[in-house]
Design a protein around this motif. Sequence first.
Motif, PDB file in Angstrom:
ATOM      1  N   LEU A 185       0.830  -1.200   0.000  1.00 42.39           N
ATOM      2  CA  LEU A 185       0.000   0.000   0.000  1.00 42.39           C
ATOM      3  C   LEU A 185       0.866   1.252   0.000  1.00 42.39           C
ATOM      4  O   LEU A 185       0.555   2.238  -0.676  1.00 42.39           O
ATOM      5  CB  LEU A 185      -0.920  -0.021   1.219  1.00 42.39           C
ATOM      6  CG  LEU A 185      -2.019   1.046   1.279  1.00 42.39           C
ATOM      7  CD1 LEU A 185      -2.929   0.954   0.060  1.00 42.39           C
ATOM      8  CD2 LEU A 185      -2.837   0.875   2.551  1.00 42.39           C
ATOM      9  N   PHE A 186       1.949   1.212   0.753  1.00 43.79           N
ATOM     10  CA  PHE A 186       2.885   2.345   0.790  1.00 43.79           C
ATOM     11  C   PHE A 186       3.460   2.580  -0.600  1.00 43.79           C
ATOM     12  O   PHE A 186       3.535   3.717  -1.087  1.00 43.79           O
ATOM     13  CB  PHE A 186       3.990   2.048   1.805  1.00 43.79           C
ATOM     14  CG  PHE A 186       4.802   3.240   2.211  1.00 43.79           C
ATOM     15  CD1 PHE A 186       4.420   4.536   1.876  1.00 43.79           C
ATOM     16  CD2 PHE A 186       5.966   3.079   2.954  1.00 43.79           C
ATOM     17  CE1 PHE A 186       5.178   5.629   2.261  1.00 43.79           C
ATOM     18  CE2 PHE A 186       6.730   4.161   3.349  1.00 43.79           C
ATOM     19  CZ  PHE A 186       6.337   5.443   2.987  1.00 43.79           C
ATOM     20  N   ASN A 187       3.860   1.503  -1.269  1.00 47.79           N
ATOM     21  CA  ASN A 187       4.367   1.610  -2.642  1.00 47.79           C
ATOM     22  C   ASN A 187       3.312   2.208  -3.571  1.00 47.79           C
ATOM     23  O   ASN A 187       3.604   3.099  -4.381  1.00 47.79           O
ATOM     24  CB  ASN A 187       4.769   0.220  -3.165  1.00 47.79           C
ATOM     25  CG  ASN A 187       6.203  -0.138  -2.876  1.00 47.79           C
ATOM     26  OD1 ASN A 187       7.116   0.387  -3.495  1.00 47.79           O
ATOM     27  ND2 ASN A 187       6.400  -1.038  -1.925  1.00 47.79           N
ATOM     28  N   LEU A 188       2.092   1.731  -3.438  1.00 45.55           N
ATOM     29  CA  LEU A 188       1.007   2.185  -4.298  1.00 45.55           C
ATOM     30  C   LEU A 188       0.711   3.667  -4.085  1.00 45.55           C
ATOM     31  O   LEU A 188       0.527   4.423  -5.047  1.00 45.55           O
ATOM     32  CB  LEU A 188      -0.255   1.353  -4.020  1.00 45.55           C
ATOM     33  CG  LEU A 188      -1.485   1.649  -4.893  1.00 45.55           C
ATOM     34  CD1 LEU A 188      -1.181   1.299  -6.349  1.00 45.55           C
ATOM     35  CD2 LEU A 188      -2.682   0.854  -4.403  1.00 45.55           C
ATOM     36  N   VAL A 189       0.667   4.073  -2.828  1.00 47.65           N
ATOM     37  CA  VAL A 189       0.384   5.473  -2.520  1.00 47.65           C
ATOM     38  C   VAL A 189       1.480   6.375  -3.076  1.00 47.65           C
ATOM     39  O   VAL A 189       1.198   7.445  -3.637  1.00 47.65           O
ATOM     40  CB  VAL A 189       0.230   5.665  -0.997  1.00 47.65           C
ATOM     41  CG1 VAL A 189       0.224   7.144  -0.644  1.00 47.65           C
ATOM     42  CG2 VAL A 189      -1.055   5.010  -0.509  1.00 47.65           C
ATOM     43  N   LEU A 190       2.727   5.951  -2.958  1.00 44.37           N
ATOM     44  CA  LEU A 190       3.826   6.745  -3.513  1.00 44.37           C
ATOM     45  C   LEU A 190       3.695   6.865  -5.027  1.00 44.37           C
ATOM     46  O   LEU A 190       3.943   7.925  -5.602  1.00 44.37           O
ATOM     47  CB  LEU A 190       5.176   6.121  -3.144  1.00 44.37           C
ATOM     48  CG  LEU A 190       5.632   6.312  -1.698  1.00 44.37           C
ATOM     49  CD1 LEU A 190       6.865   5.452  -1.415  1.00 44.37           C
ATOM     50  CD2 LEU A 190       5.955   7.779  -1.418  1.00 44.37           C
ATOM     51  N   ASN A 191       3.299   5.771  -5.669  1.00 41.48           N
ATOM     52  CA  ASN A 191       3.128   5.793  -7.125  1.00 41.48           C
ATOM     53  C   ASN A 191       1.995   6.722  -7.552  1.00 41.48           C
ATOM     54  O   ASN A 191       2.131   7.501  -8.503  1.00 41.48           O
ATOM     55  CB  ASN A 191       2.821   4.378  -7.642  1.00 41.48           C
ATOM     56  CG  ASN A 191       4.036   3.496  -7.699  1.00 41.48           C
ATOM     57  OD1 ASN A 191       5.159   3.983  -7.775  1.00 41.48           O
ATOM     58  ND2 ASN A 191       3.827   2.194  -7.641  1.00 41.48           N
ATOM     59  N   ASN A 192       0.865   6.636  -6.846  1.00 37.78           N
ATOM     60  CA  ASN A 192      -0.349   7.326  -7.281  1.00 37.78           C
ATOM     61  C   ASN A 192      -0.525   8.739  -6.735  1.00 37.78           C
ATOM     62  O   ASN A 192      -1.205   9.561  -7.355  1.00 37.78           O
ATOM     63  CB  ASN A 192      -1.584   6.501  -6.894  1.00 37.78           C
ATOM     64  CG  ASN A 192      -1.629   5.149  -7.589  1.00 37.78           C
ATOM     65  OD1 ASN A 192      -0.932   4.930  -8.578  1.00 37.78           O
ATOM     66  ND2 ASN A 192      -2.431   4.252  -7.073  1.00 37.78           N
TER      67      ASN A 192
END
Length: 256
Positions: A92-99
């Motif tokens: 989720l942390f990775n996803l939030v950084l991406n988006n």
Amino acid sequence: MLGKRSSAAPAKTDGPEDIQGPQHVAIIMDGNGRWAQKKGKIRTFGHKAGVESVRAVVRFARKNSIKSLTLFAFSSENWKRPEEEVSVLMELFNLVLNNEAKRLHKNGVRLKVIGDVSAFDDKLKQKIRKAEVMTAENSDLVLNIAANYGGRWDIVNAAQQLMQDVTAGKLGVDEINEATFDERISTAGLPELDLLIRTGGEHRISNFLLWQSAYAELYFTDVLWPDFSESVFQDAVDDFKQRQRRFGLTGEQVSV
């Protein structure tokens, strides 16, 4: 750019009604798992739902001229949680950084990740660095994401930096004081912490911003994090404005 933090008390006011809104707010985002369980879902469902609440508090902070917002996303103790939950949190942390990084940049938000990022994999560390560099010159709001963070770690880390400076001859022992310590804490350069909010009904600060919370106002709410909206944030700010912040003085002294 934001000015350096000061340990001095703010200017006196005529009464609680004259207190300005908080300049630095921190939030312990608690209750994601319980929110999901109440809906018959697995705990990780709540973590994903909580992302919208993050967007809501960032919007609120920008609209209300809050200069710094610090969110407790992942504590150094959270590694002890079930492996599946930790894995989802990292994804989720990775996803939030991406988006979200580009959206934050577009809206003038500077992103900082505070905590011991050395524990993260190289891919995540690169994404953190990229987002921080991209948003580094923004000044509408500083958004601190506390990840693998602990208040005791923060204090020890600052003490180690002071020791290194003394050993290198850059600083004398007699120069170690609150100001030089404050310059090495993870939130150095930001306004003093005014308001610490915890959601989810618990009444403790769980090793979060221990140094910074010395004179912060504490606000606890039973609202679970995925249900934390701009209106709930407003309730916390309204409560803050009604408090008389004395910083060691008497009520009479503050009112003069």
